[in-house]
Design a protein around this motif. Structure first.
Motif, PDB file in Angstrom:
ATOM      1  N   ILE A   1       0.834  -1.202   0.000  1.00 36.92           N
ATOM      2  CA  ILE A   1       0.000   0.000   0.000  1.00 36.92           C
ATOM      3  C   ILE A   1       0.866   1.248   0.000  1.00 36.92           C
ATOM      4  O   ILE A   1       1.834   1.350   0.751  1.00 36.92           O
ATOM      5  N   GLU A   2       0.490   2.192  -0.850  1.00 36.91           N
ATOM      6  CA  GLU A   2       1.156   3.490  -0.896  1.00 36.91           C
ATOM      7  C   GLU A   2       0.152   4.572  -0.498  1.00 36.91           C
ATOM      8  O   GLU A   2      -1.045   4.448  -0.751  1.00 36.91           O
ATOM      9  N   ARG A   3       0.659   5.610   0.109  1.00 38.80           N
ATOM     10  CA  ARG A   3      -0.148   6.796   0.410  1.00 38.80           C
ATOM     11  C   ARG A   3       0.638   7.990  -0.112  1.00 38.80           C
ATOM     12  O   ARG A   3       1.778   8.210   0.279  1.00 38.80           O
TER      13      ARG A   3
ATOM     14  N   ARG B   1       3.555   2.837   2.379  1.00 35.25           N
ATOM     15  CA  ARG B   1       2.914   3.000   3.674  1.00 35.25           C
ATOM     16  C   ARG B   1       2.986   1.725   4.497  1.00 35.25           C
ATOM     17  O   ARG B   1       3.432   1.729   5.612  1.00 35.25           O
ATOM     18  N   THR B   2       2.521   0.590   3.894  1.00 35.33           N
ATOM     19  CA  THR B   2       2.500  -0.667   4.640  1.00 35.33           C
ATOM     20  C   THR B   2       2.313  -1.854   3.702  1.00 35.33           C
ATOM     21  O   THR B   2       2.002  -1.689   2.525  1.00 35.33           O
TER      22      THR B   2
ATOM     23  N   HIS C   1      -9.068  -5.341   4.953  1.00 32.26           N
ATOM     24  CA  HIS C   1      -8.379  -4.221   5.584  1.00 32.26           C
ATOM     25  C   HIS C   1      -9.062  -2.911   5.212  1.00 32.26           C
ATOM     26  O   HIS C   1      -9.460  -2.715   4.060  1.00 32.26           O
TER      27      HIS C   1
ATOM     28  N   VAL D   1      -8.921   0.961   4.309  1.00 34.43           N
ATOM     29  CA  VAL D   1      -7.993   1.924   3.728  1.00 34.43           C
ATOM     30  C   VAL D   1      -8.743   3.212   3.416  1.00 34.43           C
ATOM     31  O   VAL D   1      -9.973   3.216   3.319  1.00 34.43           O
TER      32      VAL D   1
ATOM     33  N   ALA E   1      -6.636   8.354  -0.646  1.00 32.57           N
ATOM     34  CA  ALA E   1      -5.278   8.586  -0.145  1.00 32.57           C
ATOM     35  C   ALA E   1      -4.409   7.340  -0.337  1.00 32.57           C
ATOM     36  O   ALA E   1      -3.248   7.442  -0.728  1.00 32.57           O
ATOM     37  N   ASP E   2      -4.955   6.159  -0.062  1.00 31.74           N
ATOM     38  CA  ASP E   2      -4.208   4.907  -0.167  1.00 31.74           C
ATOM     39  C   ASP E   2      -4.491   4.227  -1.501  1.00 31.74           C
ATOM     40  O   ASP E   2      -5.616   4.272  -1.998  1.00 31.74           O
ATOM     41  N   ARG E   3      -3.461   3.608  -2.043  1.00 37.07           N
ATOM     42  CA  ARG E   3      -3.674   2.799  -3.254  1.00 37.07           C
ATOM     43  C   ARG E   3      -2.823   1.538  -3.155  1.00 37.07           C
ATOM     44  O   ARG E   3      -1.772   1.528  -2.529  1.00 37.07           O
ATOM     45  N   VAL E   4      -3.324   0.495  -3.782  1.00 33.88           N
ATOM     46  CA  VAL E   4      -2.582  -0.770  -3.830  1.00 33.88           C
ATOM     47  C   VAL E   4      -1.537  -0.635  -4.931  1.00 33.88           C
ATOM     48  O   VAL E   4      -1.867  -0.500  -6.100  1.00 33.88           O
ATOM     49  N   ARG E   5      -0.274  -0.635  -4.543  1.00 36.67           N
ATOM     50  CA  ARG E   5       0.839  -0.515  -5.502  1.00 36.67           C
ATOM     51  C   ARG E   5       1.073  -1.842  -6.201  1.00 36.67           C
ATOM     52  O   ARG E   5       1.353  -1.892  -7.394  1.00 36.67           O
TER      53      ARG E   5
END
Length: 162
Positions: free
Chosen positions: A16-18, A23-24, A31, A33, A37-41
């Protein structure tokens, strides 16, 4: 701002990127999210993968050829590193293995490569294990097949490395 869900199947992970920055890493399950703001990279398969190449001609240090094939078993150990450190892990492992085999075969004789492949295996394994660890990949097994080339006039099924 509303909340969203990311569902990660068993045996996979989601990076995950923000705001374009890591990010995590999310493991299996549902989960929460932040949708904008958050996206699955990346979604990463954590299972073991097998990469193999049929026996290919490789020139030994004495100028003679030997046929070397291999099979590598690997798995992603760190999804973050596997996402950001290397673009295509399978292709990179294939190239790394081929390069290490060519380099090491060039330092030994054809006879030694065929009769004592353990030396070749040990050196290639060390290169493979150490390099893939930096990429977040765990190299689990390396199996080499080393044999002399077919006699002249015998049909060959060997393919080019590239």
């Amino acid at each position: 701002m509303s909340l969203g869900f990311v569902v990660v199947p068993e045996g996979r992970a989601a990076v995950i990127e923000r705001g374009g920055r890591f990010r995590t890493v999310l493991g299996p399950g549902r989960h929460l999210v932040l949708p904008f703001a958050d996206r699955v990279r990346a979604r990463v398969d954590l299972g073991e993968q097998i990469l193999s190449a049929p026996p290919q001609p490789v020139e030994a240090g004495d100028g003679r050829e030997v046929l070397i094939g291999y099979e590598v078993v690997f798995a992603v150990a760190d999804p973050r590193l596997a996402t950001y450190e290397i673009a295509d892990p399978a292709s990179a492992i294939d190239r790394l293995t081929r390069t290490a085999l060519r380099q090491e075969a060039g330092l030994t004789t054809a006879e030694r490569a065929v009769t004592a492949p353990g030396d070749l295996h040990r050196t290639v394994w060390t290169v493979l294990h150490d390099t893939t660890a930096r990429w977040g990949i765990a190299a689990k097994e390396l199996e080499l097949t080393v044999s002399p080339p077919a006699a002249p006039g015998t049909p060959s099924t060997a393919q080019e490395w590239y």
